[in-house]
Design a protein around this motif. Structure first.
Motif, PDB file in Angstrom:
ATOM      1  N   VAL A 112       0.841  -1.198   0.000  1.00 22.33           N
ATOM      2  CA  VAL A 112       0.000   0.000   0.000  1.00 22.33           C
ATOM      3  C   VAL A 112       0.878   1.252   0.000  1.00 22.33           C
ATOM      4  O   VAL A 112       0.629   2.199  -0.754  1.00 22.33           O
ATOM      5  CB  VAL A 112      -0.953   0.000   1.216  1.00 22.33           C
ATOM      6  N   PHE A 113       1.908   1.248   0.842  1.00 25.49           N
ATOM      7  CA  PHE A 113       2.794   2.405   0.892  1.00 25.49           C
ATOM      8  C   PHE A 113       3.567   2.579  -0.404  1.00 25.49           C
ATOM      9  O   PHE A 113       3.837   3.701  -0.819  1.00 25.49           O
ATOM     10  CB  PHE A 113       3.747   2.320   2.086  1.00 25.49           C
ATOM     11  N   TYR A 114       3.918   1.479  -1.046  1.00 23.03           N
ATOM     12  CA  TYR A 114       4.608   1.579  -2.333  1.00 23.03           C
ATOM     13  C   TYR A 114       3.730   2.276  -3.364  1.00 23.03           C
ATOM     14  O   TYR A 114       4.181   3.160  -4.090  1.00 23.03           O
ATOM     15  CB  TYR A 114       5.018   0.181  -2.824  1.00 23.03           C
ATOM     16  N   ILE A 115       2.465   1.889  -3.418  1.00 19.19           N
ATOM     17  CA  ILE A 115       1.535   2.532  -4.355  1.00 19.19           C
ATOM     18  C   ILE A 115       1.348   4.007  -4.002  1.00 19.19           C
ATOM     19  O   ILE A 115       1.356   4.878  -4.876  1.00 19.19           O
ATOM     20  CB  ILE A 115       0.190   1.776  -4.370  1.00 19.19           C
ATOM     21  N   LEU A 116       1.188   4.309  -2.712  1.00 14.88           N
ATOM     22  CA  LEU A 116       1.011   5.701  -2.288  1.00 14.88           C
ATOM     23  C   LEU A 116       2.232   6.562  -2.613  1.00 14.88           C
ATOM     24  O   LEU A 116       2.097   7.680  -3.099  1.00 14.88           O
ATOM     25  CB  LEU A 116       0.713   5.766  -0.784  1.00 14.88           C
ATOM     26  N   VAL A 117       3.409   6.030  -2.343  1.00 11.89           N
ATOM     27  CA  VAL A 117       4.634   6.797  -2.605  1.00 11.89           C
ATOM     28  C   VAL A 117       4.835   6.994  -4.100  1.00 11.89           C
ATOM     29  O   VAL A 117       5.248   8.063  -4.550  1.00 11.89           O
ATOM     30  CB  VAL A 117       5.850   6.086  -1.967  1.00 11.89           C
ATOM     31  N   THR A 118       4.510   5.990  -4.878  1.00  9.88           N
ATOM     32  CA  THR A 118       4.706   6.076  -6.318  1.00  9.88           C
ATOM     33  C   THR A 118       3.769   7.082  -6.969  1.00  9.88           C
ATOM     34  O   THR A 118       4.183   7.877  -7.805  1.00  9.88           O
ATOM     35  CB  THR A 118       4.521   4.687  -6.967  1.00  9.88           C
ATOM     36  N   PHE A 119       2.501   7.074  -6.557  1.00  8.25           N
ATOM     37  CA  PHE A 119       1.510   7.898  -7.241  1.00  8.25           C
ATOM     38  C   PHE A 119       1.124   9.185  -6.508  1.00  8.25           C
ATOM     39  O   PHE A 119       0.362   9.982  -7.047  1.00  8.25           O
ATOM     40  CB  PHE A 119       0.254   7.075  -7.536  1.00  8.25           C
ATOM     41  N   SER A 120       1.622   9.413  -5.313  1.00  2.71           N
ATOM     42  CA  SER A 120       1.272  10.639  -4.589  1.00  2.71           C
ATOM     43  C   SER A 120       1.754  11.917  -5.279  1.00  2.71           C
ATOM     44  O   SER A 120       1.091  12.954  -5.143  1.00  2.71           O
ATOM     45  CB  SER A 120       1.778  10.572  -3.149  1.00  2.71           C
ATOM     46  N   PRO A 121       2.852  11.915  -6.048  1.00  2.50           N
ATOM     47  CA  PRO A 121       3.199  13.145  -6.756  1.00  2.50           C
ATOM     48  C   PRO A 121       2.139  13.597  -7.759  1.00  2.50           C
ATOM     49  O   PRO A 121       1.977  14.798  -7.986  1.00  2.50           O
ATOM     50  CB  PRO A 121       4.515  12.803  -7.464  1.00  2.50           C
ATOM     51  N   ILE A 122       1.389  12.663  -8.341  1.00  3.57           N
ATOM     52  CA  ILE A 122       0.317  13.047  -9.264  1.00  3.57           C
ATOM     53  C   ILE A 122      -0.720  13.871  -8.524  1.00  3.57           C
ATOM     54  O   ILE A 122      -1.146  14.932  -8.990  1.00  3.57           O
ATOM     55  CB  ILE A 122      -0.332  11.804  -9.906  1.00  3.57           C
ATOM     56  N   LEU A 123      -1.109  13.400  -7.359  1.00  2.23           N
ATOM     57  CA  LEU A 123      -2.083  14.102  -6.528  1.00  2.23           C
ATOM     58  C   LEU A 123      -1.554  15.475  -6.120  1.00  2.23           C
ATOM     59  O   LEU A 123      -2.267  16.488  -6.227  1.00  2.23           O
ATOM     60  CB  LEU A 123      -2.410  13.251  -5.302  1.00  2.23           C
ATOM     61  N   LEU A 124      -0.308  15.529  -5.675  1.00  2.00           N
ATOM     62  CA  LEU A 124       0.290  16.793  -5.246  1.00  2.00           C
ATOM     63  C   LEU A 124       0.354  17.801  -6.390  1.00  2.00           C
ATOM     64  O   LEU A 124      -0.048  18.962  -6.238  1.00  2.00           O
ATOM     65  CB  LEU A 124       1.692  16.536  -4.689  1.00  2.00           C
ATOM     66  N   ILE A 125       0.832  17.392  -7.534  1.00  2.00           N
ATOM     67  CA  ILE A 125       0.956  18.295  -8.680  1.00  2.00           C
ATOM     68  C   ILE A 125      -0.420  18.753  -9.149  1.00  2.00           C
ATOM     69  O   ILE A 125      -0.606  19.934  -9.480  1.00  2.00           O
ATOM     70  CB  ILE A 125       1.740  17.617  -9.829  1.00  2.00           C
ATOM     71  N   ALA A 126      -1.397  17.857  -9.161  1.00  2.00           N
ATOM     72  CA  ALA A 126      -2.742  18.232  -9.600  1.00  2.00           C
ATOM     73  C   ALA A 126      -3.336  19.294  -8.686  1.00  2.00           C
ATOM     74  O   ALA A 126      -3.897  20.299  -9.165  1.00  2.00           O
ATOM     75  CB  ALA A 126      -3.652  16.998  -9.645  1.00  2.00           C
ATOM     76  N   PHE A 127      -3.228  19.121  -7.386  1.00  2.00           N
ATOM     77  CA  PHE A 127      -3.782  20.114  -6.469  1.00  2.00           C
ATOM     78  C   PHE A 127      -3.020  21.433  -6.529  1.00  2.00           C
ATOM     79  O   PHE A 127      -3.628  22.508  -6.503  1.00  2.00           O
ATOM     80  CB  PHE A 127      -3.815  19.567  -5.034  1.00  2.00           C
ATOM     81  N   ILE A 128      -1.707  21.391  -6.627  1.00  2.00           N
ATOM     82  CA  ILE A 128      -0.937  22.634  -6.710  1.00  2.00           C
ATOM     83  C   ILE A 128      -1.239  23.353  -8.019  1.00  2.00           C
ATOM     84  O   ILE A 128      -1.368  24.581  -8.042  1.00  2.00           O
ATOM     85  CB  ILE A 128       0.561  22.355  -6.521  1.00  2.00           C
ATOM     86  N   HIS A 129      -1.370  22.618  -9.116  1.00  2.00           N
ATOM     87  CA  HIS A 129      -1.732  23.236 -10.392  1.00  2.00           C
ATOM     88  C   HIS A 129      -3.098  23.900 -10.281  1.00  2.00           C
ATOM     89  O   HIS A 129      -3.283  25.035 -10.716  1.00  2.00           O
ATOM     90  CB  HIS A 129      -1.748  22.174 -11.497  1.00  2.00           C
ATOM     91  N   HIS A 130      -4.058  23.215  -9.687  1.00  2.00           N
ATOM     92  CA  HIS A 130      -5.420  23.744  -9.551  1.00  2.00           C
ATOM     93  C   HIS A 130      -5.429  25.010  -8.689  1.00  2.00           C
ATOM     94  O   HIS A 130      -6.000  26.027  -9.079  1.00  2.00           O
ATOM     95  CB  HIS A 130      -6.314  22.662  -8.949  1.00  2.00           C
ATOM     96  N   TRP A 131      -4.792  24.937  -7.529  1.00  2.00           N
ATOM     97  CA  TRP A 131      -4.818  26.083  -6.617  1.00  2.00           C
ATOM     98  C   TRP A 131      -4.012  27.262  -7.154  1.00  2.00           C
ATOM     99  O   TRP A 131      -4.379  28.412  -6.961  1.00  2.00           O
ATOM    100  CB  TRP A 131      -4.328  25.679  -5.240  1.00  2.00           C
ATOM    101  N   SER A 132      -2.908  26.990  -7.839  1.00  2.00           N
ATOM    102  CA  SER A 132      -2.134  28.109  -8.397  1.00  2.00           C
ATOM    103  C   SER A 132      -2.911  28.806  -9.513  1.00  2.00           C
ATOM    104  O   SER A 132      -2.856  30.034  -9.634  1.00  2.00           O
ATOM    105  CB  SER A 132      -0.767  27.632  -8.892  1.00  2.00           C
ATOM    106  N   HIS A 133      -3.670  28.042 -10.291  1.00  2.00           N
ATOM    107  CA  HIS A 133      -4.486  28.674 -11.328  1.00  2.00           C
ATOM    108  C   HIS A 133      -5.673  29.421 -10.727  1.00  2.00           C
ATOM    109  O   HIS A 133      -6.112  30.425 -11.291  1.00  2.00           O
ATOM    110  CB  HIS A 133      -4.939  27.650 -12.367  1.00  2.00           C
ATOM    111  N   GLN A 134      -6.181  28.963  -9.602  1.00  2.00           N
ATOM    112  CA  GLN A 134      -7.215  29.732  -8.914  1.00  2.00           C
ATOM    113  C   GLN A 134      -6.660  31.078  -8.455  1.00  2.00           C
ATOM    114  O   GLN A 134      -7.321  32.109  -8.588  1.00  2.00           O
ATOM    115  CB  GLN A 134      -7.763  28.964  -7.714  1.00  2.00           C
TER     116      GLN A 134
END
Length: 178
Positions: A48-70
């Motif tokens: 579970v942690f392997y999957i979270l560590v591998t794919f968590s940058p997608i979540l982080l970049i998506a939210f930062i992109h969204h909030w920065s454009h807001q």
């Protein structure tokens, strides 16, 4: 300038991505003791942690992109390409998720390519040198700024800028039909 050479927006995206991922990796290293404690208690959580560590940058970049454009829409509304590009809500839209996935891909591809290019010039690694100077040990590399580490970051930013320029050229081609 040729169409393939990165524009300023590609360089800014590349630098922001590499700095964001380096900061994320540095901050996540502080959580490692909690993760290792949980894995010691529940060994099957390693998957579970392997999957979270591998794919968590997608979540982080998506939210930062969204909030920065807001923020850009609120303070610099003239920076939008059209009125339909207005970003609303607190949850990322499809474009932000695309940027998260693309940023994740750019980060890993530019890291792999920069290590491949730099590997040509580095001496043959021993087991100790690989563990001491690895792309996954950024917190140690920040404390001891080796010339190779700086060269690695510069090469990684150059590759990331070219990847972002490629994406921009494809988007422009799809939009304008050039």
């Amino acid at each position: 300038m040729p169409n393939w050479f990165p524009l300023s927006r590609s360089w800014v995206n590349a630098i922001a991505l590499i700095l964001l991922m380096a900061g994320f990796q540095h901050l996540s290293s502080y959580l490692w003791w909690i993760v290792s404690w949980l894995i010691a208690l529940f060994p099957r959580l390693v998957y579970v942690f392997y999957i979270l560590v591998t794919f968590s940058p997608i979540l982080l970049i998506a939210f930062i992109h969204h909030w920065s454009h807001q923020l850009l829409d609120q303070f610099f509304p003239e920076s939008r390409l059209s009125s339909r590009d207005r970003v609303q809500g607190t949850f990322p839209n499809i474009l932000s998720w695309w940027q998260g996935l693309y940023g994740w891909s750019v980060n890993y591809l530019s890291k792999i390519l920069s290590w491949a290019i730099l590997g040509v010039f580095l001496p043959v690694p021993t087991q100790g040198s690989v563990l001491q100077f690895s792309p996954w040990n950024l917190s140690n590399s920040f404390k001891q700024a080796h010339p190779w580490f700086i060269a690695l970051l510069v090469i990684q930013i150059i590759f990331a800028a070219f990847f972002y320029q490629f994406e921009y050229a494809v988007q422009r081609h799809l939009r304008d039909g050039e």
